[in-house]
Enzyme design. Structure first.
Site, mmCIF file in Angstrom:
data_model
loop_
_atom_site.group_PDB
_atom_site.id
_atom_site.type_symbol
_atom_site.label_atom_id
_atom_site.label_comp_id
_atom_site.label_asym_id
_atom_site.label_seq_id
_atom_site.Cartn_x
_atom_site.Cartn_y
_atom_site.Cartn_z
ATOM 1 N N ALA A 336 -7.275 14.607 -12.071
ATOM 2 C CA ALA A 336 -5.771 14.146 -12.071
ATOM 3 C C ALA A 336 -5.273 14.668 -11.118
ATOM 4 O O ALA A 336 -5.687 15.145 -9.894
ATOM 5 C CB ALA A 336 -5.304 14.552 -13.471
ATOM 6 N N SER A 337 -3.670 15.168 -11.497
ATOM 7 C CA SER A 337 -3.025 15.675 -10.126
ATOM 8 C C SER A 337 -3.253 16.998 -9.694
ATOM 9 O O SER A 337 -2.691 17.398 -8.577
ATOM 10 C CB SER A 337 -1.423 15.668 -10.683
ATOM 11 N N THR A 338 -4.274 17.494 -10.455
ATOM 12 C CA THR A 338 -4.716 18.991 -9.848
ATOM 13 C C THR A 338 -5.342 18.792 -8.394
ATOM 14 O O THR A 338 -5.471 19.891 -7.709
ATOM 15 C CB THR A 338 -5.436 19.671 -10.776
ATOM 16 N N ILE A 339 -5.643 17.800 -8.180
ATOM 17 C CA ILE A 339 -6.274 17.445 -6.689
ATOM 18 C C ILE A 339 -5.310 17.078 -5.675
ATOM 19 O O ILE A 339 -5.640 17.049 -4.628
ATOM 20 C CB ILE A 339 -7.474 16.125 -6.958
#
Length: 625
Positions: A336-339
């Site tokens: 998800a947005s952690t990348i």
């Protein structure tokens, strides 16, 4: 005339007799030769074969178990140790007369029933064992006898000279489910401890450990922990009973392992997530030491030591929450947005954007040459954003645009550089690879070509992209160290007989990202600082007014697309979003890299609140300061 005939007959009889004698001698000679040849074949050519057969019938190797090494936490607590249990065993008499004289009667069986508190079914089973095996084979009367039962038996041993008490070791895990996904467990060996030998050479190959590591650290470091077994070479009689010890070699104890896990920290982490299907891994970016690894729900490894009951095992195996599953190393999730911090770094390094690039987020993005619409998580968008703001506010539109410009070939290349799509090298036996999608991957998997629309979700950590939590942790270590990665490891050092030595060098190798532009690392880490400490940051409300500084990024892994007029509460729980968060602290000199996932947490779980409790604990307890 008569005389001449008589002489002729006499000569013929003599010749006949001589021929018969020679024939008889020939037969004798021939048979003697056959016998000699046979003796030569049996005694010379087949000597090794028959010698081995004789030894197989006469000689046995009996293993002497070695003490398995202990496992300690970094703060000195025992996580795995050896304990002793006692067993009452029936040993048949070598002398048949004595056996007949001491044969069990109903009175003796009643005494045994009282000593061990057997019920009628257990006594019936014992009688069956006795009448089947008593003269030829030993058998177990009762395992795990307590000290009261042992005292009663010793007092009555004059009635039971054929019963002996034997001691055995077993593995015990004092912290049970708290360390099961890290330590693992051992399993008993089904091979008998006394076996025939067929060769005098390499006797060690005939003996094997009574326990061997099945999962976790117990399996990964089994060669260190098991020690070296002892054995004795014995002669047996026709009943298989030991009559003489020919040779004895004492066992060598196993090595002790000292882990990087802090058990008090581990217990606190578990208390925060034990009501969820969740996982947490915390590591030190300076050396790759894993300080805490928790996966919930879990299981008690002690249940596996003494042959877990089938129904109990199937309950664990078929549990929908998968307690046997290590969610840190085995489970795959969209990052998800952690990348987004890594995609931003890749875009800066590829000159797709620069630190002053401004892109407009209107809440939606249209794929060029197509009418396909991609929406932002914020309905009306974030407005004009630079690279720092796009990470702080977690804009999807910003990353749709740069992913489109980068293309899947360049995008997947950079994602792999940060450690996705390959094993981290953590010293646990089960680790999944994850998926970094490429054109070739999709062609092989689905027999389809890659479309531009497939690239866009990859830029926000969705689509075909998947990874393990330990990969997310290692990629953040790489970012924190400005491109220098560390292999995560749980075992710090090994000791034996008061000698301590560090773990093997392969767990300490550095992996350096090609691009070493310090300015880009600084930009990305500054943006992650803003996530927690600037008002526009997605985690600001959780970290407002804290006395310490961190860098963070949260993410929501979407598993189901809502249809028009469909409410989120209508979605089954197993299809609700995963909540993910990564962080590092202290901001200026990071010593902790934290990764958390809450499966199907949806909108009910505030993962930022859980992260704050962890960072508060680290700051207040001043761990390893």
């Amino acid at each position: 005339m008569f005389y001449k005939k008589f002489v002729q007959n006499d000569i013929e009889e003599t010749n006949t007799f001589i021929r018969r004698v020679f024939f008889a001698l020939f037969i004798v000679f021939f048979l003697s030769c056959l016998q000699i040849v046979n003796f030569y074949y049996l005694q010379i050519l087949q000597f090794k074969h028959y010698s081995n057969q004789s030894n197989k019938n006469r000689l046995r190797i009996k293993s002497i178990p070695s003490l398995r090494g202990n496992i300690y936490s970094r703060d000195g607590f025992l996580l795995a140790k050896n304990c002793v249990y006692y067993q009452a065993k029936f040993i048949p008499y070598k002398n048949k007369k004595l056996y007949l004289k001491s044969k069990f009667t109903d009175e003796k069986f009643n005494k045994i029933k009282k000593i061990f508190n057997f019920n009628s079914t257990e006594i019936k089973i014992l009688k069956k064992k006795y009448y089947k095996n008593s003269y030829f084979h030993s058998f177990i009367i009762k395992n795990y006898i307590n000290f009261v039962q042992m005292a009663k038996l010793i007092v009555n041993l004059y009635d039971f000279p054929e019963i002996v008490i034997t001691s055995h070791q077993y593995r015990y895990y004092p912290y049970g489910s708290l360390t099961s996904h890290t330590i693992g467990y051992v399993s008993g060996n089904n091979r008998p401890d006394t076996i025939p030998i067929t060769s005098e050479k390499n006797i060690e190959k005939y003996v094997s450990p009574h326990y061997f590591g099945k999962t976790g650290i117990e399996k990964q470091y089994n060669h260190n922990l098991k020690g070296k077994l002892g054995y004795k070479k014995i002669e047996i009689n026709s009943l298989g009973q030991e009559t003489k010890i020919l040779y004895k070699k004492m066992p060598d104890i196993g090595e002790d392992l000292h882990l990087s896990i802090d058990i008090k920290f581990q217990r606190y982490i578990e208390s925060l997530i034990n009501n969820y299907c969740a996982a947490v891994i915390i590591s030190d970016p300076k050396n790759g030491e894993v300080l805490s690894l928790v996966s919930t729900p879990s299981y008690d490894p002690n249940n596996f030591i003494h042959n877990i009951a089938k129904h109990s095992y199937f309950l664990l195996l078929n549990n929908l929450h998968k307690p046997l599953y290590n969610r840190v190393t085995q489970a795959l999730y969209p990052p998800a947005s952690t990348i987004k911090p890594y995609i931003a770094f890749a875009a800066l390094s590829s000159k797709i954007i620069n630190k002053d690039t401004i892109l407009r987020d209107s809440g939606y993005w249209i794929l060029p040459t197509s009418m396909k619409l991609f929406h932002d998580w914020k309905k009306y968008g974030h407005g004009d954003l630079n690279i720092t703001q796009s990470i702080e506010e977690s804009s999807d539109i910003f990353f749709y645009e740069i992913s489109y410009k980068m293309g899947i070939d360049n995008l997947s290349k950079w994602i792999k550089k940060f450690g996705y799509g390959k094993k981290t090298g953590i010293d646990l036996p089960t680790e999944s690879l994850g998926i970094v999608p490429t054109r070739e991957w999709k062609k092989n998997k689905f027999k389809e070509k890659w479309y531009q629309g497939d690239t866009i979700p990859v830029g926000i950590g969705q689509g075909y992209l998947s990874s393990t939590l330990v990969q997310m942790n290692k990629s953040l270590v790489t970012l924190v160290n400005n491109g220098v990665s560390k292999t995560p490891h749980i075992v710090n050092s090994i000791s034996k007989k008061n000698r301590l030595y560090k773990i093997q060098e392969e767990h300490k190798k550095d992996f350096i990202l090609d691009d070493k532009n310090y300015e880009y690392w600084k930009i990305i880490k500054n943006a992650m600082y803003g996530v927690a400490h600037r008002k526009s940051g997605t985690a600001y409300k959780n970290f407002v007014n804290v006395q310490y500084k961190i860098g963070a990024k949260s993410g929501t892994a979407q598993l189901f697309n809502l249809k028009k007029n469909q409410s989120y509460t209508d979605i089954p729980k197993n299809l609700r979003d995963h909540k993910i968060m990564i962080a590092f602290m202290p901001y200026n000199k990071p010593r902790f890299v934290i990764s958390i996932i809450i499966e199907n947490g949806g909108r009910e779980v505030n993962i930022g609140k859980i992260m704050k409790k962890i960072t508060d604990y680290i700051a207040l307890q001043k761990i390893y300061k």
